[in-house]
Structure formats: structure tokens, C-alpha cells
Design a protein around this motif. Structure first.
Motif, mmCIF file in Angstrom:
data_model
loop_
_atom_site.group_PDB
_atom_site.id
_atom_site.type_symbol
_atom_site.label_atom_id
_atom_site.label_comp_id
_atom_site.label_asym_id
_atom_site.label_seq_id
_atom_site.Cartn_x
_atom_site.Cartn_y
_atom_site.Cartn_z
ATOM 1 N N ILE A 197 7.354 0.778 -10.731
ATOM 2 C CA ILE A 197 6.771 0.157 -9.543
ATOM 3 C C ILE A 197 7.661 -0.944 -8.972
ATOM 4 C CG2 ILE A 197 5.359 -1.476 -10.877
ATOM 5 C CD1 ILE A 197 3.238 -0.491 -8.444
ATOM 6 N N GLN A 198 8.548 -1.495 -9.818
ATOM 7 C CA GLN A 198 9.427 -2.570 -9.353
ATOM 8 C C GLN A 198 10.632 -2.042 -8.580
ATOM 9 O OE1 GLN A 198 8.655 -5.668 -9.446
ATOM 10 N NE2 GLN A 198 6.917 -5.526 -10.838
ATOM 11 N N PHE B 51 17.328 -2.315 3.648
ATOM 12 C CA PHE B 51 16.336 -2.999 2.832
ATOM 13 C C PHE B 51 15.897 -4.310 3.504
ATOM 14 C CE2 PHE B 51 14.862 -5.403 -0.964
ATOM 15 C CZ PHE B 51 13.831 -4.548 -1.310
ATOM 16 N N LEU C 233 7.807 -6.085 6.562
ATOM 17 C CA LEU C 233 6.720 -6.605 5.725
ATOM 18 C C LEU C 233 6.393 -8.053 6.102
ATOM 19 C CD1 LEU C 233 7.587 -5.217 2.170
ATOM 20 C CD2 LEU C 233 5.920 -4.345 3.800
ATOM 21 N N ALA D 80 3.209 3.153 10.623
ATOM 22 C CA ALA D 80 2.370 3.952 9.740
ATOM 23 C C ALA D 80 0.907 3.498 9.739
ATOM 24 C CB ALA D 80 2.922 3.902 8.319
ATOM 25 N N VAL E 199 2.319 5.975 2.866
ATOM 26 C CA VAL E 199 3.106 4.743 2.724
ATOM 27 C C VAL E 199 3.290 4.353 1.261
ATOM 28 C CG1 VAL E 199 2.485 3.796 4.971
ATOM 29 C CG2 VAL E 199 1.123 3.204 2.975
ATOM 30 N N LYS E 200 2.504 4.987 0.382
ATOM 31 C CA LYS E 200 2.687 4.700 -1.028
ATOM 32 C C LYS E 200 4.037 5.271 -1.478
ATOM 33 C CE LYS E 200 -0.431 3.656 -4.596
ATOM 34 N NZ LYS E 200 -1.815 3.690 -5.029
ATOM 35 N N LYS F 39 -1.462 11.718 8.566
ATOM 36 C CA LYS F 39 -1.370 10.380 7.979
ATOM 37 C C LYS F 39 -0.068 10.219 7.197
ATOM 38 C CE LYS F 39 -5.266 7.726 8.224
ATOM 39 N NZ LYS F 39 -6.670 8.126 8.221
ATOM 40 N N ARG F 40 0.607 9.128 7.443
ATOM 41 C CA ARG F 40 1.818 8.827 6.697
ATOM 42 C C ARG F 40 1.457 8.426 5.276
ATOM 43 N NH1 ARG F 40 5.409 7.079 5.669
ATOM 44 N NH2 ARG F 40 6.207 5.169 6.552
ATOM 45 N N ARG G 265 2.758 -4.760 -1.270
ATOM 46 C CA ARG G 265 4.219 -4.684 -1.393
ATOM 47 C C ARG G 265 4.861 -5.960 -0.876
ATOM 48 N NH1 ARG G 265 7.196 0.181 -3.072
ATOM 49 N NH2 ARG G 265 5.378 1.365 -3.684
ATOM 50 N N ALA G 266 4.367 -6.390 0.278
ATOM 51 C CA ALA G 266 4.944 -7.576 0.903
ATOM 52 C C ALA G 266 4.848 -8.752 -0.050
ATOM 53 C CB ALA G 266 4.218 -7.887 2.208
ATOM 54 N N PRO H 229 7.206 3.724 1.990
ATOM 55 C CA PRO H 229 6.609 2.602 2.718
ATOM 56 C C PRO H 229 7.295 2.293 4.039
ATOM 57 C CG PRO H 229 7.797 1.823 0.766
ATOM 58 C CD PRO H 229 7.752 3.322 0.676
ATOM 59 N N ARG I 37 15.703 -4.812 6.662
ATOM 60 C CA ARG I 37 14.775 -4.483 7.756
ATOM 61 C C ARG I 37 13.398 -4.124 7.214
ATOM 62 N NH1 ARG I 37 15.675 -4.009 12.780
ATOM 63 N NH2 ARG I 37 14.406 -2.159 13.070
ATOM 64 N N PHE I 38 13.366 -3.504 6.060
ATOM 65 C CA PHE I 38 12.077 -3.233 5.417
ATOM 66 C C PHE I 38 11.364 -4.548 5.101
ATOM 67 C CE2 PHE I 38 10.010 -2.324 1.119
ATOM 68 C CZ PHE I 38 8.832 -1.866 1.675
ATOM 69 N N LEU I 39 12.092 -5.481 4.488
ATOM 70 C CA LEU I 39 11.489 -6.785 4.199
ATOM 71 C C LEU I 39 11.045 -7.463 5.491
ATOM 72 C CD1 LEU I 39 13.788 -8.248 1.386
ATOM 73 C CD2 LEU I 39 11.586 -7.091 1.153
ATOM 74 N N SER J 193 9.549 4.800 -2.652
ATOM 75 C CA SER J 193 9.123 4.260 -3.941
ATOM 76 C C SER J 193 9.697 5.096 -5.069
ATOM 77 C CB SER J 193 7.607 4.275 -4.051
ATOM 78 O OG SER J 193 7.031 3.656 -2.940
ATOM 79 N N ARG K 57 4.587 -8.795 -3.248
ATOM 80 C CA ARG K 57 5.439 -8.643 -4.423
ATOM 81 C C ARG K 57 6.923 -8.823 -4.063
ATOM 82 N NH1 ARG K 57 6.027 -3.712 -6.543
ATOM 83 N NH2 ARG K 57 3.849 -3.223 -6.106
ATOM 84 N N ILE L 255 -1.784 -1.385 0.917
ATOM 85 C CA ILE L 255 -0.584 -1.041 0.147
ATOM 86 C C ILE L 255 0.616 -1.859 0.624
ATOM 87 C CG2 ILE L 255 1.101 0.798 -0.298
ATOM 88 C CD1 ILE L 255 -1.299 2.777 -0.127
ATOM 89 N N LEU L 256 0.780 -1.935 1.944
ATOM 90 C CA LEU L 256 1.952 -2.633 2.468
ATOM 91 C C LEU L 256 1.844 -4.140 2.261
ATOM 92 C CD1 LEU L 256 2.563 -0.489 5.649
ATOM 93 C CD2 LEU L 256 3.996 -0.595 3.608
ATOM 94 N N GLN M 293 6.324 10.896 11.482
ATOM 95 C CA GLN M 293 6.274 9.759 12.400
ATOM 96 C C GLN M 293 6.935 10.039 13.745
ATOM 97 O OE1 GLN M 293 6.076 6.148 10.332
ATOM 98 N NE2 GLN M 293 7.298 5.052 11.822
ATOM 99 N N LEU N 132 8.460 -9.932 -1.281
ATOM 100 C CA LEU N 132 8.916 -11.144 -0.605
ATOM 101 C C LEU N 132 8.957 -12.327 -1.568
ATOM 102 C CD1 LEU N 132 7.093 -10.667 2.806
ATOM 103 C CD2 LEU N 132 9.493 -10.244 2.296
#
Ligand code: ZN
Lengths: 159, 445
Positions: free
Chosen positions: A43-44, A130, A137, B250, A20-21, A17-18, B436-437, A24, A132-134, A38, B439, B432-433, A89, B441
Motif C-alpha cells: 500500500i505504501q 508524481f 491531491l 475521476a 481510483v483504487k 466509473k473510474r 491517499r492525499a 488514482p 502532478r499527482f501530489l 497502485s 498519507r 480513497i483519494l 476518462q 502528502l
């Protein structure tokens, strides 16, 4: 012999299991193993890190482009986490292949082996990681489709 | 037994694939002959003149997206013919009726939207270069376009194919799966030529008997199809429900279910063996329900295998027809004929496993069931299964979806993972994701 439409090449092994906490986002794209890690304390805040193809040069910075304080000549803990989750992964052979490493893949079997062949600090942040991460999401926020999608028959399996 | 026509068309498809492998800047004499053969095959059809000029252009190194679009149409049409032949043969063998319902027409796009035009150009570049010679830079160059296509739900069909294929291309496997990649190239190209408008729907009320889930997924998309029998005002019919969601790599295994909160009721229906009462659900002409959990409630108990056997057994009391796919969507990979096999002999050999009922023998899709709720051992003792007859690599096989060891207690693919609906994991990747999204976005905008 009639060839198959199915049986994709092994894209990524069913992994442990990845986490992700902690990490992510991790991907092989734009010629890099790259991702978002992270912050342990805030957390920000997140860190953006990568290893690039061939040289395996690396960098780590905050998403506001401030260099990571943990980077001192060798990969910081964020880069180590990124590598660890990347291995989960994609597997070590997948990463070596994508990064076009010149090293003999049979001699590199652990995360320690990979860290030994890492290159130098680049001091160059890539804002695209970053974004691409957004972007990934944002995909999670798109509404479900309830219409037929026969195209997915090429990707049978799982769950 | 496959007909001679099947082998002939398959040979031509594989010859076309050699062009895609070598690249259109590298055509040798054999490749040139293939282009001429292709033009001949379409002689006397509405495509005759266009195919002839495409064959000439491609032979002479004149490359335009439209030519490659037509090449994709030509390859796909051969597979449409294969689909028709296989479907007809199978239904005759099973003694099932065929429906010739009027098909929704797909309008060709008058002009190609810029994003789809970028897709066409990239697909053309791949073909011109040749699958055997693709450079990482060429593959990476498409990443931003793909992200834009994924963001637009109208282009889901294109995005589903290309995102899945990109994950494979990026890895540059030693053994290039040419036929599969040529399929994906062809379907991606076709998906840029038309847009299926939201098809007409009608409202139905009645009882739904879910029979099993079939899952499909790649790293960034997951999709399931539920097969069911629908008893509405009219005669019973085969119904399917599909839902698809974007994901990240993931998100795996049981967490996948969490992307589909509305599947909970379908899962409950299957696992408790209670039918669903539908009130005003939307139904497409080809029997696909647009699932709306708010318009359904759990109803009376039903016996999954008994319902399935009545309609899909080898000697079904009430065989059901299956509606046809639109011609441009027909490909042997989409053949999915529901079937119930009972009192079979399970034989295992080095070449695989098969189920025999009387004179009829069915190859078992071992990959689909290994490690699942209904593995070979379960099937051996269950003696009855519901599944789909599917076709690939020149042969039919059974992909089991459900069975039962104790009467009335269904076992089905997804049963174990679906238990997350009852007890969500504390640290689930989806939660979790998504958190995050919301927050990151919001913060950004
Ligand atoms: Zn760092």
C-alpha cells in the motif's frame, strides 16, 4: 446566427466509473498519457507510468525511480491499467489525438489495438508526473469556497 | 425579440473574435478595419485615447499585455451593455421591479502580481499566435503556472476559468468553439486586472426556503448554486448560496456531493420539504448567503412550488427584485431570472421543446434535464415547474430546477445523486483519494 457561449467541445465522455483504487491518477499532459498506479501488494508503493506522444514509447517505475520489474520489452500490467483507465476518462480517439498518433484512428478501437502500436521502453523516469499527482491531491485538500463564482456559468451542467 | 443594438454589438464582438482566431501577427485588411471600428465605438468615452493607441499598436505589431487587457475590457463592455438591455427587457416583460443598489466597487490592481502577470503573458501569446494555430507546446507550457494559480485560493476566479479552458484546449477539437473560447480568453484576462476583496457582509436571521440547485462543473472544479427565498427581518428576498470545490476528473455523479458535506442540510431541506431556520448567517449585499450549516436547523414544512410561485410566477402576488451584478461581471451568460410556469402546454418538435402559457412561449433547456429527475415526461405530467430563465446564443430558455408530481413532494435536479448523503458508497473516489492525499502528502513533508 448568434454563437453560443456554452457547449464546450466534448472534453471527456461520461465514462464507466473510474477505478481510483487501482489507478488514482491519469491525465493527458506534457505531451504524454501519464499517471500513477497502485501496487497490488504494497500500500505504501505506487508506480509512475506513461506513454509519450508520437512514438508511443513508454516507461514504468516506482515513485522512487526504481524501474518496474514487470517491464520486459512490452508494456507491464501497470501500463495496461493506465491505458484502460485513460480510455475510460478520455476515450480512444481523445488519447490518439492528444498523442498525435500517425495511425488511422478508425483502425484502433480497443485497448489491444492501442497496445499493438505502442513503441519502445524509454528507460527515462519523469519526476514531474508524481509531483502532478501530489498537486492534484493537494487541490482536494484546499478548503471549499463559499463565495459566489459566476465564472462557473460557462461550465453549466452535471449532477 | 432582440433589439437592433444587440445585433450590432454582437457583430462587433464576432469581428473581434476573428482577430483572436487569426492571430495578431496575421492581421489582414478586414481585421485592421475591425480595430479601427473598435476605436471608433469608444470615441467620446473615458477609454477613447487608450483604445485609439491600442488599436494603433496592435495594427503595427506592437504587442504588450496591457493592450490585450484593454482589448478584453472593450469586448467585455459590449457584453455588459447586452446584459443590461436584456435584463431590463425581461423584467419589464415579467413585470418585476429592479433594484438599483449601490454596487461594490472593484479596485484595479496597482501592480500585477507575478502569477497574474504570467497569465496575461500567456493569454497574449495565444492571441498573437491565433486560436487556429495553437501548438500543443504552447498549451503545455502553461501547465506549471496553472498549478500555482490553483494552489492560491485568492485566484480562484482565474483558476476556475483557465483550468476549464485548458481541458478544452488540450483536446484541440476539430470544430473550434470560437465565441466560447473568446469569452473564456476575455474573462480570464479581466480576472487578472482586479481582485475582488472580501465584500462587506451583514448578519441575518430568518427562514430560508430552498427552491433548487444548479450545478456547474469541469474536470477539476465543481460548483453549485442554490436558489432560495429568504424571509428575514425585512421583506422577503431572493437569496443564493454557492459552494465550489476542486476535484479530479475521476470524481463524478453522486460522488460530487461528497465534496460538500455542508450541503447535506440543504439537500435534506429540499427533499423533505422543510424550511431552514437561520441564526446569524452572513449575507452579502447582493443577496448571497455564505452558507454555514452549523447556523441553521430544519424548521416547518413548506410547499416549494407554492412559495416559488408567490414570488416568481408569471403573475406573482409578491414579485421579487433581483440585485444587479457589478458592471465588470455582467455578461448575458449570467442572466438567471427565477421563474415558475404553471398549466403550460409542452410542445416537442424537431427544433426542440417549448412550454407555452397563454401567449407566452418559453424554449426548454433539454440538455439540462435529459436523463435527470425532471425530464420531459415528468414535466409533461407535473404541469408546474420552478426554474431559471437564461440566455445564450441569441435566445432565452428555461432551465428547470424543480417540480412536483405529488403535492408537497418535491422533485429536483440532484435528488437521486444526493442520496449518497444517506448511504455513502463503500469505495468512494473522494474517500480513497483524500485518504491517499493525507498519507502521501504527510509522508513527503
Ligand atoms: Zn509497471
Amino acid at each position: 446566427m448568434i454563437p453560443s457561449s456554452l457547449n464546450p467541445p466534448q472534453v471527456f465522455q461520461k465514462s464507466a466509473k473510474r477505478d481510483v483504487k487501482e489507478v488514482p491518477f491519469v491525465e493527458l499532459a506534457d505531451g504524454r498519457l501519464q499517471g500513477v498506479i497502485s501496487s497490488g501488494s504494497d500500500i505504501q508503493r505506487v508506480y509512475v507510468a506513461y506513454f509519450e506522444a508520437r512514438s508511443l514509447n513508454f516507461y514504468c517505475s516506482t515513485n522512487n525511480n526504481r524501474p518496474c520489474g514487470g517491464l520486459r520489452g512490452s508494456p507491464c500490467n501497470h501500463l495496461i491499467s493506465l491505458l484502460g483507465e485513460g480510455i475510460k476518462q478520455f476515450g480512444i480517439p481523445g488519447i490518439l489525438k492528444y498523442l498525435q498518433s500517425a495511425h488511422d484512428p478508425t483502425t484502433i478501437t480497443t485497448i489491444g489495438d492501442l497496445l499493438k502500436i505502442a513503441g519502445h521502453i524509454t528507460h527515462q523516469a519523469h519526476g514531474a508526473i508524481f509531483s502532478r499527482f501530489l498537486g492534484s491531491l493537494q487541490l482536494l485538500e484546499l478548503p471549499l469556497s463559499a463565495l459566489p463564482l459566476p465564472e462557473m456559468d460557462w461550465f453549466a451542467g452535471g449532477a | 425579440m432582440l433589439a437592433a443594438e444587440f445585433h450590432a454589438s454582437n457583430q462587433l464582438i464576432q469581428a473581434i473574435d476573428q482577430l483572436l482566431l487569426a492571430g495578431f501577427t496575421n492581421l489582414n485588411h478586414t481585421h485592421q478595419t475591425t480595430l479601427q471600428r473598435l476605436a471608433q465605438v469608444y470615441r467620446g468615452t473615458p477609454l477613447e485615447a487608450a483604445m485609439l493607441s491600442v488599436a494603433t499598436d496592435l495594427s503595427n505589431g506592437v504587442f504588450q499585455p496591457a493592450s490585450f487587457g484593454l482589448l478584453a475590457v472593450a469586448r467585455a463592455a459590449l457584453q455588459t451593455a447586452q446584459y443590461d438591455q436584456l435584463a431590463l427587457q425581461l423584467r419589464a416583460q415579467l413585470g418585476r421591479p429592479t433594484i438599483d443598489q449601490p454596487l461594490p466597487t472593484t479596485a484595479a490592481l496597482a501592480s500585477t502580481p507575478p502569477l497574474l502577470s504570467s497569465v496575461q503573458h500567456w493569454l497574449m501569446d495565444l492571441a498573437v499566435m491565433g486560436f487556429a494555430r495553437l501548438e500543443p507546446a504552447m498549451i503545455n507550457a502553461f501547465t506549471p503556472t496553472l498549478a500555482q494559480i490553483q494552489a492560491n485560493p485568492e485566484y480562484l476566479r482565474t483558476a476556475a476559468l483557465l483550468a476549464g479552458w485548458m481541458h478544452e484546449l488540450v483536446l484541440q477539437p476539430e470544430q473550434l468553439p470560437l465565441f466560447r473560447w473568446a469569452d473564456l480568453w476575455t474573462r480570464a484576462m479581466l480576472s487578472t486586472l482586479s481582485i475582488s476583496a472580501t465584500p462587506p457582509m451583514q448578519s441575518v436571521s430568518g427562514t430560508l426556503y430552498p427552491l433548487g440547485f444548479e450545478w456547474r462543473q469541469h474536470a477539476t472544479l465543481v460548483s453549485w448554486v442554490l436558489y432560495a427565498v429568504l424571509e428575514a427581518e425585512a421583506a422577503p428576498q431572493l437569496a443564493t448560496i454557492t459552494q465550489s470545490a476542486y476535484k479530479v476528473a475521476a470524481i463524478q455523479d453522486d460522488q460530487l456531493w461528497l465534496l460538500f458535506p455542508e450541503a447535506n442540510l440543504l439537500f435534506e431541506s429540499l427533499s423533505t420539504g422543510k424550511a431552514l431556520v437561520l441564526t446569524n448567517q452572513q449575507l452579502l449585499a447582493a443577496g448571497q448567503l455564505i452558507w454555514d450549516a452549523a447556523a441553521a436547523t430544519l424548521g416547518d414544512k413548506y410547499d416549494l412550488l407554492a412559495v416559488a410561485e408567490r414570488h416568481f410566477g408569471l403573475n406573482a402576488k409578491q414579485p421579487l427584485a433581483q440585485t444587479q451584478l457589478a458592471p465588470e461581471q455582467r455578461h448575458p451568460i449570467h442572466l438567471a431570472e427565477p421563474i415558475v410556469l404553471s398549466n403550460y402546454q409542452l410542445a416537442q418538435s424537431g427544433e426542440g421543446s417549448s412550454l407555452s402559457v397563454g401567449e407566452q412561449r418559453f424554449k426548454l433547456d433539454l440538455a439540462a434535464i435529459s436523463g435527470s429527475e425532471i425530464d420531459v415526461d415528468v414535466l409533461e405530467s407535473a404541469q408546474r415547474l420552478f426554474g431559471l430563465l437564461r440566455f445564450d446564443a441569441g435566445e432565452w430558455f428555461v432551465r428547470p430546477l424543480a417540480t412536483s408530481l405529488k403535492k408537497g413532494k418535491p422533485l429536483f435536479i440532484g435528488l437521486e445523486n444526493g442520496k449518497v448523503f444517506k448511504k455513502a458508497p463503500k469505495n468512494n473516489a473522494v474517500g480513497i483519494l483524500k485518504e491517499r492525499a493525507s498519507r502521501l502528502l504527510r509522508e513527503k513533508s
